[in-house]
Scaffold this motif. Structure first.
Motif: not given
Length: 174
Positions: A68-73
């Motif tokens: 999720k963190f990677k997707y948001e970045n």
């Protein structure tokens, strides 16, 4: 997810520091603790331990879902790219013996480019005997800039480069 890094983040077992500052799932500060304790907290929550600030003393790790963190970045980077204004340089070529109507046509083309936010490079090309009268032809570029003075400013003044004289025009700052 262990043992792989995507981009610059270290996750889970890749973190080799002794102590880290830990930020919880909801963004609360959990304080400084050993990597083993932090990893244990992340495992209990069923998410990953991600090192988000490796240069800090001690390094900062966050307990989050890495996917999720990677997707948001990636989404934030795309948004930032959309907002960037890309200016192109459009070139118009003139000759020293250009007629008034041809000059007006070129001026209108430059006006379109400038209103779209592009910079315009005006090149005055000299051939043969025209090279002897370069100084006399500078007025063409000056007239061109004067015709567009309501929407454009001279970014780079006329300058002789080899067989041509160039000048750059950019949109006026409002």
């Amino acid at each position: 997810m262990e043992g792989t890094t995507i981009s610059e983040y270290f996750i889970n077992e890749q973190i080799r520091d002794k102590e880290v500052r830990v930020i919880g799932i909801d963004g609360e500060q959990l304080g400084v603790m050993s990597v083993k304790e932090a990893q244990k907290l992340a495992d209990e929550a069923g998410v990953d331990l991600v090192k988000i600030a490796p240069t800090a003393k001690p390094p900062v790790c966050r307990i989050i879902d890495y996917g999720k963190f990677k997707y948001e970045n990636i989404r934030k980077e795309k948004e930032a790219k959309k907002k960037q204004a890309v200016t192109e340089i459009k070139e118009l070529r003139l000759s020293p013996n250009i007629d008034t109507n041809d000059l007006n046509t070129k001026t209108n083309a430059a006006r379109k480019f400038i209103t779209k936010g592009n910079k315009v490079k005006i090149t005055l090309r000299f051939r043969g005997r025209e090279m002897a009268h370069m100084a006399n032809s500078k007025h063409i570029l000056d007239d061109f800039a004067e015709a567009l003075s309501d929407i454009a400013v001279v970014d780079k003044a006329p300058k002789v480069e080899g067989r041509s004289m160039t000048m750059f025009l950019a949109k006026k700052r409002s």
